[in-house]
Design an enzyme around this catalytic site. Sequence first.
Site, PDB file in Angstrom:
ATOM      1  N   TRP A 183      42.704  42.912 -42.027  1.00 36.22           N
ATOM      2  CA  TRP A 183      42.844  42.955 -40.564  1.00 36.22           C
ATOM      3  C   TRP A 183      43.813  41.892 -40.066  1.00 36.22           C
ATOM      4  O   TRP A 183      44.610  42.140 -39.152  1.00 36.22           O
ATOM      5  CB  TRP A 183      41.480  42.852 -39.884  1.00 36.22           C
ATOM      6  CG  TRP A 183      40.582  43.987 -40.265  1.00 36.22           C
ATOM      7  CD1 TRP A 183      39.379  43.899 -40.890  1.00 36.22           C
ATOM      8  CD2 TRP A 183      40.828  45.398 -40.095  1.00 36.22           C
ATOM      9  NE1 TRP A 183      38.862  45.156 -41.114  1.00 36.22           N
ATOM     10  CE2 TRP A 183      39.728  46.092 -40.642  1.00 36.22           C
ATOM     11  CE3 TRP A 183      41.876  46.140 -39.545  1.00 36.22           C
ATOM     12  CZ2 TRP A 183      39.641  47.488 -40.639  1.00 36.22           C
ATOM     13  CZ3 TRP A 183      41.802  47.528 -39.544  1.00 36.22           C
ATOM     14  CH2 TRP A 183      40.690  48.185 -40.087  1.00 36.22           C
ATOM     15  N   ASP A 199      40.260  37.691 -33.268  1.00 31.29           N
ATOM     16  CA  ASP A 199      39.709  39.027 -33.465  1.00 31.29           C
ATOM     17  C   ASP A 199      38.279  38.821 -33.958  1.00 31.29           C
ATOM     18  O   ASP A 199      38.059  38.344 -35.068  1.00 31.29           O
ATOM     19  CB  ASP A 199      40.556  39.768 -34.513  1.00 31.29           C
ATOM     20  CG  ASP A 199      39.933  41.086 -34.958  1.00 31.29           C
ATOM     21  OD1 ASP A 199      38.899  41.491 -34.397  1.00 31.29           O
ATOM     22  OD2 ASP A 199      40.501  41.710 -35.886  1.00 31.29           O
ATOM     23  N   LYS A 245      31.489  47.628 -34.500  1.00 31.14           N
ATOM     24  CA  LYS A 245      30.898  46.834 -35.567  1.00 31.14           C
ATOM     25  C   LYS A 245      29.593  46.180 -35.120  1.00 31.14           C
ATOM     26  O   LYS A 245      28.689  46.055 -35.898  1.00 31.14           O
ATOM     27  CB  LYS A 245      31.870  45.760 -36.065  1.00 31.14           C
ATOM     28  CG  LYS A 245      33.222  46.288 -36.498  1.00 31.14           C
ATOM     29  CD  LYS A 245      33.214  46.928 -37.859  1.00 31.14           C
ATOM     30  CE  LYS A 245      34.490  47.688 -38.199  1.00 31.14           C
ATOM     31  NZ  LYS A 245      35.736  47.025 -37.919  1.00 31.14           N
TER      32      LYS A 245
HETATM   33  C1  PLP Z   1      37.218  47.194 -38.025  1.00 33.40           C
HETATM   34  C2  PLP Z   1      38.048  46.038 -37.702  1.00 33.40           C
HETATM   35  C3  PLP Z   1      39.289  46.163 -37.046  1.00 33.40           C
HETATM   36  C4  PLP Z   1      39.869  47.502 -36.673  1.00 33.40           C
HETATM   37  O1  PLP Z   1      39.220  48.032 -35.588  1.00 33.40           O
HETATM   38  P1  PLP Z   1      39.668  49.430 -34.936  1.00 33.40           P
HETATM   39  O2  PLP Z   1      38.796  49.478 -33.751  1.00 33.40           O
HETATM   40  O3  PLP Z   1      39.385  50.484 -35.959  1.00 33.40           O
HETATM   41  O4  PLP Z   1      41.098  49.349 -34.614  1.00 33.40           O
HETATM   42  C5  PLP Z   1      39.981  45.013 -36.755  1.00 33.40           C
HETATM   43  N1  PLP Z   1      39.516  43.810 -37.078  1.00 33.40           N
HETATM   44  C6  PLP Z   1      38.331  43.642 -37.707  1.00 33.40           C
HETATM   45  C7  PLP Z   1      37.862  42.263 -38.042  1.00 33.40           C
HETATM   46  C8  PLP Z   1      37.574  44.749 -38.049  1.00 33.40           C
HETATM   47  O5  PLP Z   1      36.400  44.590 -38.679  1.00 33.40           O
END
Ligand code: PLP
Length: 351
Positions: free
Chosen positions: A100, A168, A192
């Site tokens: 990511w 993030d 998540k």
């Molecule tokens: C799943 C995830 C993403 C991607 O998320 P999307 O909503 O599918 O774009 C980005 N960063 C982290 C840490 C993730 O776990």
Amino acid sequence: MVHNFSAGPCILPQEVFKEASEAILNFNNLGLSLIEISHRSAAFVDVMEEARALVKELLNVPNGYTVLFLQGGASLGFLKAAYNMAGTHKKSAYINTGTWSTKAIKEARFTGEVDVIASSEDKGFNYIPKGYTVPQDVDYLHFTTNNTIYGTQFKALPEVGNVPLVADMSSDIFSKEIDASAFDLIYAGAQKNMGPAGTTVFIVKDEVFGRSPLQIPTMLNLETHAKKDSMFNTPPVFAVYVSMLNLRWLKKNGGVKAIEAVNNKKAETIYNEIDRNDKFVGFAAKEDRSNMNATFNLVDDSLKERFDQLLKEANINGLKGHRSVGGYRASMYNALPLSSVEAVVEVMRAL
Ligand SMILES: *Cc1c(COP(=O)(O)O)cnc(C)c1O
């Protein structure tokens, strides 16, 4: 009962599913579905406002920040972060802790120079880099708080000095207490730990609005959405509604502090077994282990078929590791009960 260890989209509380399904048929006794009414209706505006307020309340977000529920996932968030956080240095710093972060770096390069100041790529991203210094001539530092795929997690914030901090937090937001005031920007995909796929939460320090010298396309400009109370265009009404229900559930159950204690207990339970049981070996460096995603491997791969069969018999779902790491990954988001982790431990002992 199925024990759901899915990494994302993932488990949510049963009572949230029940309420959400009722709202699909008859929302607030309006005789209409949540998904057939105007997002400008008073009933939906209340949902959006409650969702935004719950984010602030649960994470102790101070005044001077705006909460937005946007679309495009964290993956478009990478680009939104880069556009909106750009500044006079025309350069940003990133810590690369996996897939990511790597994707975030790629997107940031569309807007300017990126200095990758630390990386754990040399060891397959199984640890969190330490001992780096953050240059002071960058517009911001970006990092990924929890690395969903590898099962590593920052235990302390990077020391940034005066550099704005961006994170993030897709896979550990609402799992533990944070100091929101340390950040200029936090973003997280809902699926998540917050709600269904389809919305991404942004927590933006108001000073960020208008700071970027770049020409930001309208939909990528966080100020566009802030000015319209997160209703610039049609929001993903269902995803926002279910996220709101899940945040209500979290509040009712004692909030982030209470869930953090449960999450610590769950993590301790599985890591103790990984360390105790000589048939298994953990993937992530011990001091950097994630409380959300525990990654581990079989020492002897010939036991795989039997272990998988035992997991199946115990109704354990979603324990397969990410295709880039292999092995196993137990994702233990807020709604996963301790009893599900105990069920996995039982199977590990039976192997
Ligand atoms: C799943 C995830 C993403 C991607 O998320 P999307 O909503 O599918 O774009 C980005 N960063 C982290 C840490 C993730 O776990």
